[in-house]
Design a protein around this motif. Structure first.
Motif, PDB file in Angstrom:
ATOM      1  N   UNK A   1      -1.103   8.344   7.516  1.00  0.00           N
ATOM      2  CA  UNK A   1      -0.614   7.223   8.338  1.00  0.00           C
ATOM      3  C   UNK A   1      -1.710   6.669   9.239  1.00  0.00           C
ATOM      4  N   UNK A   2      -2.950   7.064   8.991  1.00  0.00           N
ATOM      5  CA  UNK A   2      -4.061   6.811   9.913  1.00  0.00           C
ATOM      6  C   UNK A   2      -4.181   5.358  10.332  1.00  0.00           C
ATOM      7  N   UNK A   3      -4.055   4.437   9.388  1.00  0.00           N
ATOM      8  CA  UNK A   3      -4.297   3.022   9.678  1.00  0.00           C
ATOM      9  C   UNK A   3      -3.024   2.186   9.591  1.00  0.00           C
ATOM     10  N   UNK A   4      -1.882   2.822   9.764  1.00  0.00           N
ATOM     11  CA  UNK A   4      -0.605   2.091   9.746  1.00  0.00           C
ATOM     12  C   UNK A   4      -0.590   0.925  10.728  1.00  0.00           C
TER      13      UNK A   4
ATOM     14  N   UNK B   1       0.852  -1.181   0.000  1.00  0.00           N
ATOM     15  CA  UNK B   1       0.000   0.000   0.000  1.00  0.00           C
ATOM     16  C   UNK B   1       0.885   1.228   0.000  1.00  0.00           C
ATOM     17  N   UNK B   2       0.444   2.258  -0.688  1.00  0.00           N
ATOM     18  CA  UNK B   2       1.065   3.571  -0.531  1.00  0.00           C
ATOM     19  C   UNK B   2       0.077   4.444   0.232  1.00  0.00           C
ATOM     20  N   UNK B   3       0.442   4.745   1.480  1.00  0.00           N
ATOM     21  CA  UNK B   3      -0.357   5.491   2.455  1.00  0.00           C
ATOM     22  C   UNK B   3      -1.584   4.683   2.910  1.00  0.00           C
ATOM     23  N   UNK B   4      -2.094   5.064   4.084  1.00  0.00           N
ATOM     24  CA  UNK B   4      -3.158   4.252   4.701  1.00  0.00           C
ATOM     25  C   UNK B   4      -4.341   5.089   5.181  1.00  0.00           C
TER      26      UNK B   4
END
Length: 286
Positions: A61-64, A34-37
């Motif tokens: 980065x919310x759901x990293x 994924x690129x960004x979350x």
């Protein structure tokens, strides 16, 4: 998901990717990434071996925490892991900062740098370091069976224009990064551009045109400043005059802080190129 090429899929963020969400890319190959979350709750259902973060800001980065392997540029890794570094870069009080923390800090597994490449199978991802929006902001050039896709992150092509309101932002770097991306789009014949907060742009000419329009927002802001500096003004006199924000979001104090940082960078730049002068704490157009 919207298929862009053999292995690359566009994931539109909630509210069409508008903050506090962002658009993401999913690469499904021998290895998946994924690129960004920050697309929204649905991103948690994506099965990815690892995540590339474009930078450290909360909407990316919310759901990293739902993924096992996190990769980010070496100059942004500390802000991804540490509340204190996150706070330092924002330059806000704990109370104001709380409005921007709706995620959990996560451990960084891989620190990458400019021109690093990751082979995911038939798909190759190349890191393009594009500082300005953050110290370690990166775009990603994806080569999927000779179809070139670029993820622009927060070189986001929105009508608002570039944002450089944190303490690790740099206006001159941002300008150079936009120009760098234009050169890459033309030299690599990139046909698809995905930004964090806008719709997909297709075709080299359209992508370059969108980047030029985006860059022009910086000149528009500087013209507004110069018009206001016909008479001497302190930086505080420029806040709330529509140079950056038409109206402030909430909390207002935080957005005034962001605008002051951005205007200060313009003033420094205009001083450097000899268009304004400063006496004590007042600026004036030459």
């Amino acid at each position: 998901m919207q298929k862009l090429s053999s292995h690359v899929y566009f994931i539109e963020g909630e509210r069409k990717g508008k903050y506090p969400f962002c658009n993401c890319l999913f690469i499904k190959d021998s290895k998946s990434s994924l690129i960004d979350t920050g697309a929204g709750e649905m991103i948690k259902d994506v099965k990815a071996d690892f995540v590339f973060n474009s930078h450290w800001h909360e909407d990316h980065i919310t759901y990293n925490k739902h993924f096992n392997k996190i990769c980010i540029h070496e100059q942004d890794s500390k802000a991804l892991e540490s509340y204190e570094e996150f706070k330092r870069r924002y330059g806000l009080s704990d109370e104001l900062l709380s409005h921007f923390i709706y995620f959990e800090f996560s451990k960084v597994n891989v620190e990458f740098k400019d021109k690093d490449q990751f082979k995911l199978g038939k798909t190759m991802v190349k890191v393009i370091h594009t500082p300005g929006h953050s110290k370690g902001h990166c775009c990603f050039l994806i080569d999927d069976d000779n179809v070139k896709v670029i993820y622009l992150g927060d070189i986001d092509l929105t009508s608002f224009g570039p944002w450089y309101g944190c303490l690790d932002c740099n206006l001159d770097d941002f300008i150079e990064s936009i120009n760098k991306v234009m050169r890459i789009v033309e030299s690599e014949n990139v046909e698809i551009a995905v930004s964090s907060h806008r719709e997909i742009v297709r075709g080299v000419e359209n992508i370059v045109g969108s980047l030029k329009n985006y860059l022009e927002k910086i000149a528009e802001r500087e013209n507004k400043i110069l018009n206001l500096l016909i008479n001497e003004r302190k930086i505080e006199d420029l806040i709330g005059k529509g140079i950056i924000y038409k109206r402030f979001g909430e909390p207002k104090e935080a957005f005034e802080h962001f605008e002051k940082i951005m205007i200060k960078q313009h003033l420094d730049r205009l001083m450097k190129i000899g268009m304004i002068d400063k006496t004590y704490d007042k600026y004036v157009k030459l």
